[in-house]
Design a protein around this motif. Sequence first.
Motif, PDB file in Angstrom:
ATOM      1  N   LEU A  75       0.879  -1.225   0.059  1.00  0.00           N
ATOM      2  CA  LEU A  75      -0.013   0.094   0.014  1.00  0.00           C
ATOM      3  C   LEU A  75       0.920   1.217  -0.130  1.00  0.00           C
ATOM      4  O   LEU A  75       0.599   2.288  -0.595  1.00  0.00           O
ATOM      5  CB  LEU A  75      -1.049   0.133   1.420  1.00  0.00           C
ATOM      6  CG  LEU A  75      -2.245  -0.883   0.969  1.00  0.00           C
ATOM      7  CD1 LEU A  75      -2.620  -1.162   2.304  1.00  0.00           C
ATOM      8  CD2 LEU A  75      -3.276  -0.111   0.001  1.00  0.00           C
ATOM      9  N   ALA A  76       2.128   1.076   0.842  1.00  0.00           N
ATOM     10  CA  ALA A  76       2.855   2.421   0.762  1.00  0.00           C
ATOM     11  C   ALA A  76       3.564   2.879  -0.612  1.00  0.00           C
ATOM     12  O   ALA A  76       4.067   3.800  -0.832  1.00  0.00           O
ATOM     13  CB  ALA A  76       4.047   2.044   1.667  1.00  0.00           C
ATOM     14  N   GLN A  77       3.143   1.710  -1.427  1.00  0.00           N
ATOM     15  CA  GLN A  77       3.723   2.039  -2.995  1.00  0.00           C
ATOM     16  C   GLN A  77       2.490   2.779  -3.803  1.00  0.00           C
ATOM     17  O   GLN A  77       2.867   3.155  -4.995  1.00  0.00           O
ATOM     18  CB  GLN A  77       4.015   0.712  -3.804  1.00  0.00           C
ATOM     19  CG  GLN A  77       5.115  -0.247  -3.084  1.00  0.00           C
ATOM     20  CD  GLN A  77       6.350   0.385  -2.957  1.00  0.00           C
ATOM     21  OE1 GLN A  77       6.902   1.123  -3.871  1.00  0.00           O
ATOM     22  NE2 GLN A  77       7.015   0.502  -1.768  1.00  0.00           N
ATOM     23  N   MET A  78       1.213   2.526  -3.126  1.00  0.00           N
ATOM     24  CA  MET A  78       0.248   3.331  -3.847  1.00  0.00           C
ATOM     25  C   MET A  78      -0.333   4.540  -3.484  1.00  0.00           C
ATOM     26  O   MET A  78      -0.728   5.151  -4.221  1.00  0.00           O
ATOM     27  CB  MET A  78      -0.900   2.284  -3.718  1.00  0.00           C
ATOM     28  CG  MET A  78      -0.541   0.694  -4.362  1.00  0.00           C
ATOM     29  SD  MET A  78      -1.494  -0.721  -3.708  1.00  0.00           S
ATOM     30  CE  MET A  78      -3.355  -0.262  -4.198  1.00  0.00           C
ATOM     31  N   VAL A  79      -0.180   4.684  -2.192  1.00  0.00           N
ATOM     32  CA  VAL A  79      -0.576   5.997  -1.667  1.00  0.00           C
ATOM     33  C   VAL A  79       0.236   6.488  -0.539  1.00  0.00           C
ATOM     34  O   VAL A  79       1.507   5.581  -0.328  1.00  0.00           O
ATOM     35  CB  VAL A  79      -1.971   5.825  -0.873  1.00  0.00           C
ATOM     36  CG1 VAL A  79      -3.041   5.796  -1.948  1.00  0.00           C
ATOM     37  CG2 VAL A  79      -2.206   4.756   0.010  1.00  0.00           C
ATOM     38  N   ASP A  80       0.361   7.729   0.035  1.00  0.00           N
ATOM     39  CA  ASP A  80       1.099   8.150   0.970  1.00  0.00           C
ATOM     40  C   ASP A  80       0.847   7.486   2.262  1.00  0.00           C
ATOM     41  O   ASP A  80       0.137   8.421   2.954  1.00  0.00           O
ATOM     42  CB  ASP A  80       1.125   9.793   0.826  1.00  0.00           C
ATOM     43  CG  ASP A  80       2.023  10.496   1.766  1.00  0.00           C
ATOM     44  OD1 ASP A  80       3.120   9.713   2.313  1.00  0.00           O
ATOM     45  OD2 ASP A  80       1.735  11.564   2.133  1.00  0.00           O
ATOM     46  N   THR A  81       1.530   6.480   2.547  1.00  0.00           N
ATOM     47  CA  THR A  81       1.143   5.862   3.801  1.00  0.00           C
ATOM     48  C   THR A  81       2.546   5.017   4.148  1.00  0.00           C
ATOM     49  O   THR A  81       3.303   4.920   3.349  1.00  0.00           O
ATOM     50  CB  THR A  81      -0.011   5.097   3.908  1.00  0.00           C
ATOM     51  OG1 THR A  81      -0.129   4.670   5.212  1.00  0.00           O
ATOM     52  CG2 THR A  81      -0.092   3.888   2.942  1.00  0.00           C
TER      53      THR A  81
END
Length: 323
Positions: free
Chosen positions: A30-36
């Motif tokens: 998910l960190a590759q997809m959104v700022d998280t």
Amino acid sequence: MTNTESSLPGVRFIGSGSAVPDRVLTNQDLAQMVDTNDEWISSRTGIRERHIADGENDSVANLAAKAAQQAITAAGLQPENIDLIILSTSTSDDLFGTAGRVQKILGAERAVAFDLVAACSGFVFGLVTASQYIRTGVYKNVLLIGADVLSRWVDWQDRRTCILFGDGAGAVVLQSSSQNSLLGFEMRSDGKGNDLLNINYLGRSTFHPITMNGQEVYRFAVRRVPEVIEKSLHHAGLEVNDLDWLIMHQANQRIIDAVVNRFGIDPAKAVSNMGKYGNTSAASIPIALNEWVKADKIQKDNLIAIAGFGAGLSWGSAVFRWG
Ligand code: UT7
């Protein structure tokens, strides 16, 4: 008011099952997809990974049927023994309902099948609904499934929501019995909070992806869930210390911890598997139940409280003995 009348047929829990898609999406993914990042997601929610539907094979109907077949087998029954199928889902494959497809896949030809929509309270509301048909003597064998594929309805660019949800299905078979194992329940709704969590119709056959006021839903859950658990225990003539297990909707580890602290119960009694599955909506309680049954942690006659909460707003709890 008591939920149990001894002259009526009782409800027994005789089998469970669950199914999740093979594809796993981790916090790092998910960190590759959104700022998280993994630290934010795991510390705020307890979620580390979730299973995400990958194509037709992971439809609500297919996941639900897999979980259901396991539950029917565990119950020692055949699909044609099932009288009623209730599919609790908010993410139907078809707005006309998905229960008919599940019936067809299973070959449960004698059953009547319908969907029930109550978001993350769907399994609790479905259990109470199913039990009414058994208690009134109308049906003997009822298949109850909680199944959701919320990944279809998530905005994968919205970091506030896309990190929370996973897909899956869980099921139980309930049977009419001279002994009643469903000892108490309580269901609640508050439409004033309806705009806090939605997948709204936009027009021209389209829906807006999921929107949620996370902080308000969090506050609602921490305040209302203990109340409803206490009510269902009260109807059962029991106290929280009598419980072997507490299975809450798997939305956020901090919500479970808050309820555990409030009741002062042993944290080991509070079932938690959201680290592996995220929030699977109506499926979260029966997936957790089945996992604990399969691991021989939940034993015959163990006393269990379940509690669901979510969109509607809706929330509810039931207390029962397993097996
Ligand atoms: O199944 C139905 C029931 N649903 C629930 O029970 C959900 C209940 N709510 C929750 O579990 C929590 O409210 C969330 C997990 C959704 C959010 O946690 P929170 O502690 O309430 O965070 P927040 O929304 O207050 O956000 C805190 C900060 C914000 O930044 P600023 O404004 O303080 O600068 C957010 O923008 O964290 C930010 N943020 C993120 N940062 C990194 C929000 N999402 C993320 C993210 N990664 N994924």
